[in-house]
Scaffold this active site. Structure first.
Site, short mmCIF file in Angstrom:
data_model
loop_
_atom_site.label_atom_id
_atom_site.label_comp_id
_atom_site.label_asym_id
_atom_site.label_seq_id
_atom_site.Cartn_x
_atom_site.Cartn_y
_atom_site.Cartn_z
N GLU A 29 -48.05 -34.40 24.85
CA GLU A 29 -49.37 -33.77 24.92
C GLU A 29 -50.30 -34.64 24.08
O GLU A 29 -50.30 -34.58 22.85
CB GLU A 29 -49.34 -32.34 24.36
CG GLU A 29 -50.66 -31.63 24.64
CD GLU A 29 -51.13 -30.66 23.58
OE1 GLU A 29 -52.05 -29.89 23.86
OE2 GLU A 29 -50.61 -30.68 22.44
N ASP A 70 -45.67 -31.30 21.54
CA ASP A 70 -46.94 -30.67 21.19
C ASP A 70 -47.76 -31.55 20.25
O ASP A 70 -47.22 -32.11 19.29
CB ASP A 70 -46.65 -29.32 20.50
CG ASP A 70 -47.91 -28.51 20.27
OD1 ASP A 70 -48.52 -28.09 21.25
OD2 ASP A 70 -48.27 -28.32 19.09
#
Ligand code: NOJ
Length: 545
Positions: free
Chosen positions: A263, A209
């Site tokens: 990401e 993330d």
């Protein structure tokens, strides 16, 4: 293992948003029991792997991206034992598991942050975060003017243990998500251990993330947000790559190597590709492609750029159109302006659903024919659209609250899946459920349930199943070379060369076009014209020899 044949280079990966996939215990929130009861759906779809959004212990201030224990499953989703069983059951079906690791920030309820609050300024516990005194006579102003990505200031003031106003702490997202200090070795060691924890339990990969945000300019200098300096104070700093080199060593230390998937939202293609150098991450989400308008030249350009930036680092490209942060692509593709950026959501713009569906079907065949791996977001196989009329009082996304409603946020793509039946909860929750689904499902979803679509090979679900199954049998699809073929204006036509070459054509022009010379029509995203031509917004796979 030889990386050139690694599974992540060609995989079809299905994203499960656990709170909205299936509710096994009837509380209106999806859970692991619900996932386990529907593994047959994933097997029938034919996906190679599943990526789970965070399932860890969390107060759920940002739907699980505020983690209070990285080694525990949140009770709303189930238990660690259930997660372990789920991983084994998926493996037995030949499906790999990708967990989500959230290293930039944790929850304000994480024991580290609670200890930092308790121990006060200057403590070792505070050095795991970004605590600073405020500016102004009484420290009443935040340490700098940085803004949260969710809107509002990126700082929140704390209270001292004696109740007086205290230091401020940095949070690039919600106030409940304090940023960790990656200059502190204890933070690095902790996440190295978290990686091993999930790899030891069978995770085949991790999705990282906010992967480019971890390191910060220690001076916390202010900057012009409209014209940020280079290097940026908190985005894509060179030092972040050291973190991923160590993570890569950990992933490579397992005999069947584990995938690191970033990401990484970055406008600069070369800076993006640097995350996938041979000793760093294996792949990253292709957000440039996700945001591209449904327009032949633009798509061709972004495809070429994607392949060009991945080639020097030897990483496979990824193709993704939807996830839990962006408006669903059936909706985007049904609009007059089909482009997307994080700041340009156009929610409420007029949408032609039939147009969006037709283009989404064609886009599926495009994605599955391009070189690399493909990400699918739960519900796209049902043709689900963005739900744009969620009442404000039911919205849960902190983005909505932190922008005071100016940005409706991401709840519209997170509505619980419809499985069966003709009325909500459409089999999402069991018949004896005590609560309604956490977000309301539109009544129109009665004709978008798995049950309603499963029997029809021409439905969206039928197309997904057929295309993914066929892709497995076509050796030239997935990782490997591609060549553009000459085609009329507005038409994408490319060959996947090999012993049994395949051609993919996508018609984004104004009228029907003739098919390229072929030996066999393998699959179309919609019917051909009576003359056997490829209609507008339709794609075809052809066997050419
Ligand atoms: C990116 C995630 O995809 C998003 O859902 C989340 O809110 C932010 N990172 C913060 O963790």
């Amino acid at each position: 293992m030889d990386d050139t044949a690694a599974w992540w280079r060609s995989a079809v990966i299905y994203q499960i948003y656990p709170r909205s996939f299936a509710d096994g215990n009837g509380d209106g929130l999806g859970d692991l029991r619900g996932v386990r009861a529907h593994l047959d759906h994933l097997a029938a779809l034919g996906v190679d792997a599943v990526w789970f959004n965070p399932w860890y212990a969390s107060p759920q201030a940002d739907a699980g991206y505020d983690v209070s224990d990285y080694r525990a499953i949140d009770p709303v989703f189930g238990s660690l034992e259930e997660a372990e069983e789920l991983i084994q059951e998926a493996h037995a079906l030949g499906i790999k598991i990708i967990t989500d690791v959230v290293p930039n920030h944790c929850s304000d309820q994480h024991p580290w942050f609670q200890e930092a609050l308790r121990t006060g300024p200057g403590s070792a516990a505070r050095d795991l975060f970004w605590f600073r005194p405020g500016r102004g006579a009484d420290g009443e102003l935040p340490p700098n003017e940085w803004q949260s990505i969710f809107g509002g200031p990126a700082w929140t003031r704390t209270k001292n243990p004696d109740g007086t106003p205290g230091e401020w702490y940095l949070h690039l997202f919600a106030a409940e998500q304090p940023d960790l200090n990656w200059d502190n070795p204890k933070v690095r060691e902790e996440f190295e251990d978290v990686l091993r924890f999930w790899f030891d339990r069978g995770a085949d990969g991790v999705r990282i993330d906010s992967a480019a945000l971890l390191l910060k300019d220690r001076t916390l200098a202010d900057f012009d947000q409209a014209d940020p300096p280079n290097p940026h104070p908190f985005e894509d700093r060179d030092e972040v790559h050291d973190v991923y080199r160590v993570w890569r060593e950990i992933a490579d230390s397992y005999p069947d190597k584990r995938a690191l998937i970033g990401e990484v939202w970055l406008p600069d293609a070369d800076r993006f590709a640097a995350y996938m150098r041979p000793d760093e991450l294996h792949t990253a989400f292709n957000f440039a492609f996700l945001g591209c308008a449904w327009q032949a030249d633009a798509l061709r350009t972004v495809i070429d750029e994607t392949l060009a930036v991945h080639a020097p680092v030897g990483a496979p490209a990824t193709w993704v159109l939807s996830n839990h942060d962006v408006p669903r692509h059936v909706t985007r593709y049904g609009r007059a302006d089909t482009s997307f950026t994080l700041d340009y959501r156009q929610l409420g713009a007029y949408t032609d659903r039939e147009l969006g569906l037709r283009r989404s079907r064609a886009a599926l065949l495009l994605n599955l024919a391009l070189p690399g791996s493909v990400y699918l977001y739960q519900g796209e196989e049902l043709g689900l659209e963005e739900v744009e009329d969620i009442p404000d009082e039911l919205r849960q996304d902190p983005m909505f609250f932190r922008t005071h409603g100016a940005n409706p946020g991401r709840d519209g793509c997170r509505v619980p899946l419809p499985w069966s039946g003709s009325a909500a909860p459409f089999g999402f929750s069991p018949a004896d459920a005590t609560d309604s689904p956490w977000l309301p499902q539109p009544a129109t979803w009665a004709d978008r349930t798995v049950e309603a679509l499963a029997g029809d090979p021409d439905s969206m679900l039928g197309l997904y199943r057929r295309a993914i199954a066929l892709r497995r049998t076509l050796a030239v699809l997935g990782d490997g070379p591609m060549n553009w073929l000459a085609a009329p204006a507005g038409v994408l036509s490319f060959e996947r060369p090999g012993a049994e070459p395949v051609v993919c054509m996508v018609n984004l022009s104004e009228g029907p076009v003739a098919l390229a010379p072929h030996a066999e029509i393998l699959l179309t995203s919609g019917p051909l014209t009576a003359e056997g031509e490829l209609p507008v917004d339709t794609a075809v796979w052809l066997r050419i020899a």
